[in-house]
Scaffold this motif. Sequence first.
Motif, short mmCIF file in Angstrom:
data_model
loop_
_atom_site.label_atom_id
_atom_site.label_comp_id
_atom_site.label_asym_id
_atom_site.label_seq_id
_atom_site.Cartn_x
_atom_site.Cartn_y
_atom_site.Cartn_z
N GLY A 5 37.03 150.39 38.06
CA GLY A 5 35.86 149.27 38.09
C GLY A 5 35.16 149.37 36.42
O GLY A 5 35.16 148.10 36.10
N LEU A 6 35.13 150.74 36.20
CA LEU A 6 34.37 150.48 34.62
C LEU A 6 35.49 149.97 33.56
O LEU A 6 34.94 149.37 32.67
CB LEU A 6 34.17 151.95 34.42
CG LEU A 6 33.42 152.18 33.14
CD1 LEU A 6 31.93 151.49 33.06
CD2 LEU A 6 32.96 153.73 32.71
N TYR A 7 36.54 150.18 33.80
CA TYR A 7 37.82 149.91 32.98
C TYR A 7 37.83 148.10 32.98
O TYR A 7 37.90 147.71 32.11
CB TYR A 7 39.34 150.61 33.23
CG TYR A 7 40.14 150.00 32.54
CD1 TYR A 7 40.47 150.12 31.01
CD2 TYR A 7 41.20 149.05 32.87
CE1 TYR A 7 41.27 149.72 30.28
CE2 TYR A 7 42.08 148.25 31.97
CZ TYR A 7 42.32 148.82 30.88
OH TYR A 7 43.25 148.35 30.18
N LYS A 8 37.92 147.73 34.32
CA LYS A 8 37.78 146.48 34.36
C LYS A 8 36.66 145.92 33.66
O LYS A 8 36.87 144.74 32.99
CB LYS A 8 37.77 145.85 35.81
CG LYS A 8 37.84 144.40 36.06
CD LYS A 8 38.04 144.17 37.59
CE LYS A 8 38.11 142.70 37.81
NZ LYS A 8 38.07 142.19 39.15
N SER A 9 35.58 146.20 33.79
CA SER A 9 34.17 145.70 33.26
C SER A 9 34.19 145.78 31.61
O SER A 9 33.96 144.98 30.94
CB SER A 9 33.06 146.55 33.81
OG SER A 9 32.82 146.30 35.12
N ALA A 10 34.64 146.77 31.33
CA ALA A 10 34.84 146.98 29.72
C ALA A 10 36.15 146.14 29.08
O ALA A 10 35.68 145.43 28.14
CB ALA A 10 35.29 148.57 29.43
N SER A 11 36.83 145.76 30.06
CA SER A 11 37.99 144.89 29.42
C SER A 11 37.34 143.44 29.58
O SER A 11 37.75 142.71 28.24
CB SER A 11 39.03 144.86 30.36
OG SER A 11 39.93 146.06 30.41
N VAL A 12 36.84 143.01 30.54
CA VAL A 12 36.10 141.42 30.37
C VAL A 12 35.22 141.42 29.51
O VAL A 12 34.90 140.58 28.84
CB VAL A 12 35.44 141.41 32.00
CG1 VAL A 12 34.70 140.20 32.00
CG2 VAL A 12 36.55 141.21 33.00
N TRP A 13 34.41 142.65 29.22
CA TRP A 13 33.37 142.64 28.01
C TRP A 13 33.96 142.45 26.82
O TRP A 13 33.48 141.67 25.71
CB TRP A 13 32.53 144.07 28.23
CG TRP A 13 31.45 143.83 27.11
CD1 TRP A 13 30.24 143.41 27.11
CD2 TRP A 13 31.39 144.92 26.09
NE1 TRP A 13 29.48 143.78 26.15
CE2 TRP A 13 30.35 144.66 25.31
CE3 TRP A 13 32.16 145.68 25.50
CZ2 TRP A 13 29.98 145.30 24.25
CZ3 TRP A 13 31.92 146.65 24.41
CH2 TRP A 13 30.71 146.17 23.82
N TRP A 14 35.07 143.06 26.47
CA TRP A 14 35.85 142.97 25.17
C TRP A 14 36.51 141.61 25.10
O TRP A 14 36.16 141.08 23.91
CB TRP A 14 36.90 144.19 25.26
CG TRP A 14 37.61 144.09 24.06
CD1 TRP A 14 38.99 143.52 23.72
CD2 TRP A 14 37.30 144.40 22.62
NE1 TRP A 14 39.34 143.47 22.57
CE2 TRP A 14 38.08 144.13 21.61
CE3 TRP A 14 36.25 145.09 22.15
CZ2 TRP A 14 38.17 144.40 20.26
CZ3 TRP A 14 36.01 145.32 21.02
CH2 TRP A 14 36.83 145.12 19.97
N LEU A 15 36.94 141.12 25.95
CA LEU A 15 37.54 139.66 26.05
C LEU A 15 36.47 138.70 25.70
O LEU A 15 36.58 137.71 24.79
CB LEU A 15 38.29 139.54 27.23
CG LEU A 15 39.45 139.80 27.72
CD1 LEU A 15 40.14 139.60 28.92
CD2 LEU A 15 40.54 139.67 26.59
N TRP A 16 35.40 138.85 26.44
CA TRP A 16 34.22 138.11 26.11
C TRP A 16 33.48 138.17 24.44
O TRP A 16 33.22 137.52 23.81
CB TRP A 16 33.01 138.52 26.91
CG TRP A 16 31.74 137.71 26.73
CD1 TRP A 16 31.50 136.24 27.09
CD2 TRP A 16 30.71 137.94 26.06
NE1 TRP A 16 30.30 135.87 26.61
CE2 TRP A 16 29.59 137.19 26.06
CE3 TRP A 16 30.08 139.46 25.63
CZ2 TRP A 16 28.25 137.17 25.65
CZ3 TRP A 16 28.81 139.58 25.05
CH2 TRP A 16 28.03 138.35 25.01
N LEU A 17 33.46 139.45 24.05
CA LEU A 17 33.24 139.63 22.42
C LEU A 17 34.18 138.76 21.74
O LEU A 17 33.92 138.51 20.49
CB LEU A 17 33.19 141.09 22.32
CG LEU A 17 31.89 141.94 22.70
CD1 LEU A 17 31.87 143.39 22.23
CD2 LEU A 17 30.69 141.34 22.20
N THR A 18 35.50 139.04 22.02
CA THR A 18 36.51 138.38 21.27
C THR A 18 36.60 136.95 21.29
O THR A 18 37.60 136.39 20.60
CB THR A 18 37.83 138.84 21.32
OG1 THR A 18 38.31 139.10 22.61
CG2 THR A 18 37.63 140.58 20.73
#
Length: 109
Positions: free
Chosen positions: A39-52
């Motif tokens: 779940g932490l990995y998924k949240s971090a991935s979505v966060w990274w996509l949002w940043l980019t």
Amino acid sequence: MLTIVRDQPLYSTAAFAVLAALAFGPKISPKGIVLGLAGLYKSASVWWLWLTGSSPKKECSRRVVSGETWDEFCDSLKAAGTVLKLPGTPQDPLTQAEGIRYLSRLTRA
């Protein structure tokens, strides 16, 4: 609570489970820790996509159009086919053909 896109939390309760397990000892099962990390990995991935400036939907579309998804599928199929070459596997033509047939049926499902 911090939000990223459409009220999706930056951190999930699963991530809190991982942090609690690390902070307070083995009160949470290993399965809970693994699910929390996922779940932490998924949240971090979505966060990274949002940043980019992207989104999961755009990323999936990009991977399909570029052929990256097809390449990964073919690589996975090739890796699964290596089981037919293991030392304990019968090497007669009939058994090898049945193994290939079985593998092709698995991909169809």
